[in-house]
Design an enzyme around this catalytic site. Structure first.
Site, short mmCIF file in Angstrom:
data_model
loop_
_atom_site.label_atom_id
_atom_site.label_comp_id
_atom_site.label_asym_id
_atom_site.label_seq_id
_atom_site.Cartn_x
_atom_site.Cartn_y
_atom_site.Cartn_z
N SER A 87 41.29 39.85 40.82
CA SER A 87 40.83 38.76 41.69
C SER A 87 41.75 37.55 41.65
O SER A 87 42.91 37.64 42.01
CB SER A 87 39.39 38.38 41.31
OG SER A 87 38.84 37.48 42.24
N HIS A 88 41.23 36.41 41.17
CA HIS A 88 41.98 35.15 41.20
C HIS A 88 42.77 34.93 39.92
O HIS A 88 43.35 33.85 39.73
CB HIS A 88 40.99 33.99 41.41
CG HIS A 88 39.88 33.99 40.39
ND1 HIS A 88 38.93 34.97 40.35
CD2 HIS A 88 39.58 33.15 39.39
CE1 HIS A 88 38.09 34.72 39.36
NE2 HIS A 88 38.47 33.63 38.76
N ASP B 122 42.47 33.80 47.56
CA ASP B 122 42.85 34.19 46.20
C ASP B 122 43.62 35.51 46.23
O ASP B 122 43.97 36.01 47.31
CB ASP B 122 41.61 34.28 45.29
CG ASP B 122 40.71 35.46 45.63
OD1 ASP B 122 40.74 35.91 46.78
OD2 ASP B 122 39.97 35.92 44.73
N ASP C 73 42.96 38.73 45.79
CA ASP C 73 42.47 39.89 46.55
C ASP C 73 41.77 39.49 47.85
O ASP C 73 41.14 40.32 48.50
CB ASP C 73 41.55 40.75 45.68
CG ASP C 73 40.26 40.04 45.28
OD1 ASP C 73 40.27 38.81 45.14
OD2 ASP C 73 39.23 40.73 45.08
N ASP D 131 39.18 37.74 48.69
CA ASP D 131 37.74 37.63 48.90
C ASP D 131 37.24 36.19 48.77
O ASP D 131 36.15 35.87 49.23
CB ASP D 131 36.95 38.59 47.99
CG ASP D 131 37.10 38.30 46.51
OD1 ASP D 131 37.98 37.50 46.12
OD2 ASP D 131 36.33 38.89 45.72
N ARG D 132 38.05 35.32 48.18
CA ARG D 132 37.67 33.90 48.06
C ARG D 132 38.43 33.05 49.07
O ARG D 132 39.46 33.45 49.58
CB ARG D 132 37.94 33.39 46.64
CG ARG D 132 37.16 34.14 45.59
CD ARG D 132 37.39 33.59 44.20
NE ARG D 132 36.74 34.43 43.22
CZ ARG D 132 36.15 34.00 42.11
NH1 ARG D 132 36.15 32.71 41.84
NH2 ARG D 132 35.57 34.84 41.28
N LYS E 126 32.35 39.46 49.30
CA LYS E 126 32.70 38.17 49.90
C LYS E 126 34.00 38.34 50.67
O LYS E 126 34.77 39.25 50.38
CB LYS E 126 32.77 37.07 48.85
CG LYS E 126 33.55 37.39 47.59
CD LYS E 126 33.39 36.26 46.59
CE LYS E 126 33.96 36.61 45.23
NZ LYS E 126 32.96 37.18 44.32
#
Length: 583
Positions: free
Chosen positions: A123-124, A299, A301, A303-304, A399
């Protein structure tokens, strides 16, 4: 080519418990002998046979360091476990929301549908040889595996003794679109490499009025900037914003995906998205260049998301509330109404007020997108969000950062449909937020992150806060001793959630102190880091008086911040005099 299946002996490896975001560790941990293989086989063993034998699986991720090696390992293990075909995004790239879309929307040439996916992302978190890698499994609904599956995966990692792998299967070229076919003991096995953006772009075009957004972006009055932070969002940004919507190439920042995210931290907030923050006029020094009207970041991937106006930051809590308040009029997908809305418990109550005003079903859930997914699968929720820069809807079960950006551009296009020609002044991001506060009130909100805290000390702090809750009068005595201008605490608890869909109960989801004036303090341990513990402190104060909604958030929240730090004994118990990140 015909391949053979080998059985490799292995032994359990400690610490392979996947959290709500999957398994995240340093690359060097994943590179240990059998580490990745153990987890992948434990996952196959946790699934029912029809989800593996003869099935179609997606294997892709955010392109971070070690992804290329990991994809080839998983392909060989999938073949050995009897999987019929594997779909891989070109160059291993698929954003997490795109994976969800592919599972839900894509059909193969023979009508095949994916039953799940291994998503390779942390992720982030930073990427690179000395940084983080991660893996998680998503189910046939496109959402993260539920606890019933992740618990089985963990139990399997503790007893695993062997795994099958097609070691003589050559590495598949994942840099070119096409199908590579093999023959194995159980028949044909295909690996299909496909365009990373096609399915996702098609879905976005079915949700939003691209022509309306194109008119906005082509107006000389409107300027735009998008920063992918060298994450996988870059694989979609040019296609969507430039090719489909007509934005200038110069509007894209850091949109070449890199396995180390360009040496940066791919977390879209005011601390780490430095270049975008400076360009939007929110940096410490004034460049003298007029900032764009709208800016956004993603981010690793994708999703944010972070939403910015000219010299203006939109909190994620306000963002989801504003999207919900404007969705029916601005976004075609929602033209017939919203089924309901939901937020994670630590997210501010801005969405609650919108839901009450619009008479919408409202849900407060623990942190973790799977809780939203349950509501969506049951047809109970259309729009949802988390304070941690996650926003989405029921079009997928993750998300979706680019969806959120398109939602905001849709709202701006809708508000400005009469303003793009002539001398009319544009309705800006800041205008929209101020109009929202005037209608619904403002939830002053901030989050303090204390990263890589000693796990023992973090646990001690949380235990101290739970113990305090046994006597509210005693808590109020302490609070008044710290700041007499802060309201009394009316109640305090550990958040517990009973899922209205399946009846499951989630306990210990965060420590809450609720004040008589609607203010809140929330303390939570986060499981998204790869080392140590992250303590997250959330501070919120509600202001209904329109004449008082224009203050600086940190100034308005200063008394509550003081109370939170002293009540929790943050510095005394953790040794931290300041947070790592403030958002």
């Amino acid at each position: 080519m015909v391949f053979k299946v080998s059985l490799v002996s292995t032994s359990p490896i400690d610490g392979q418990k996947p959290g709500t975001s999957g398994l995240r560790k340093k690359v060097k941990v994943f590179k240990q002998p059998n580490y990745l293989e153990n987890f992948v086989q434990a996952t196959f063993n946790a699934l029912t046979p029809e989800k593996v034998k003869g099935a179609t699986l997606v294997v892709s991720g955010d392109g971070r360091y070690y992804s290329t090696d990991a994809v080839q390992i998983i392909i060989k293990m999938a073949a050995a476990n009897g999987v019929r075909r594997v779909w891989v995004g070109k160059n291993t790239l698929l954003s997490t929301p795109a994976v969800s879309a592919v599972i839900r929307e894509r059909s193969g040439a023979d009508g095949s549908k994916a039953t799940g996916a291994f998503i390779l992302t942390a992720s982030h978190n930073p990427g690179g040889p000395t940084e983080d890698f991660g893996i998680k499994y998503n189910m046939e609904n496109g959402g993260p595996a539920p606890e019933s599956i992740t618990d089985k995966i963990y139990e399997n990692t503790k007893t695993i003794k062997e795994y099958p792998i097609a070691q003589d299967l050559p590495n598949v070229d994942i840099s070119a679109v096409g199908v590579t076919s093999f023959e194995g003991p159980e028949g044909k096995f295909d690996v299909e490499v496909f365009d990373s953006a096609d399915d996702y772009v098609k879905l976005m075009k079915s949700i939003f009025d691209f022509e309306s957004i194109r008119k906005l972006l082509s107006s000389p009055k409107f300027t735009f900037c998008y920063d992918a932070l060298h994450g996988v969002a870059g694989a979609y940004a040019h296609r969507i914003f430039v090719e489909e919507l007509g934005a200038q190439e110069s509007a894209l920042l850091n949109c070449t995906p890199k396995e180390d995210f360009g040496g940066g931290h791919p977390d879209p907030n005011l601390t780490y998205a430095k270049e975008l923050v400076a360009r939007m006029g929110l940096g410490k020094s004034d460049s003298g260049v007029e900032p764009p009207e709208f800016g956004a970041a993603a981010d690793g991937d994708a999703d944010r998301n972070m939403i910015l106006g000219k010299r203006f930051f939109v909190t994620p809590s306000d963002s989801v509330a504003i999207i919900a308040a404007n969705a029916i009029g601005a976004i075609p997908y929602f033209s017939s109404g919203l089924k309901g809305v939901a937020r994670s418990m630590p997210t501010s109550a801005a969405l609650d007020v919108v839901a009450k005003s619009l008479n919408l079903k409202f849900f407060e859930v623990p942190t973790g997108w799977k809780f939203f997914g349950n509501l969506m699968d049951a047809g109970m929720c259309s729009v949802c969000g988390e304070e941690s820069f996650g926003t989405g809807s029921d079009h997928i079960r993750e998300k979706d950062g680019i969806w959120a950006v398109l939602a905001w551009l849709s709202i701006l296009a809708h508000k400005n449909k009469e303003n793009l020609d002539g001398d009319s002044k544009l309705v800006t991001v800041e205008d929209i937020v101020h109009q929202h506060w005037a209608t619904y009130g403002r939830h002053y909100y901030t989050r303090y992150d204390y990263e890589n805290v000693d796990a023992g000390k973090a646990k001690e702090l949380m235990e101290h806060l739970v113990k305090l809750q046994s006597s509210i009068p005693e808590v109020n005595k302490i609070v008044k001793g710290i700041r007499s201008d802060v309201a009394n605490v009316s109640s305090a608890d550990e958040f517990e959630y009973k899922d209205p869909v399946d009846g499951s109960i989630s306990k210990h989801q965060g420590i809450r102190y609720l004040f008589e004036d609607g203010s809140r303090l929330v303390f939570r341990l986060s499981g998204t880091g790869s080392e140590g513990a992250t303590i997250r402190l959330y501070i919120e104060q509600y202001e209904k008086d329109a004449s008082k909604t224009g203050r600086e958030a940190q100034e308005a929240l200063s008394p509550l911040v003081d109370v939170a730090l002293k009540l929790s004994k943050m510095e005394e118990l953790t040794g931290r005099s300041a947070p790592t990140v403030i958002t």
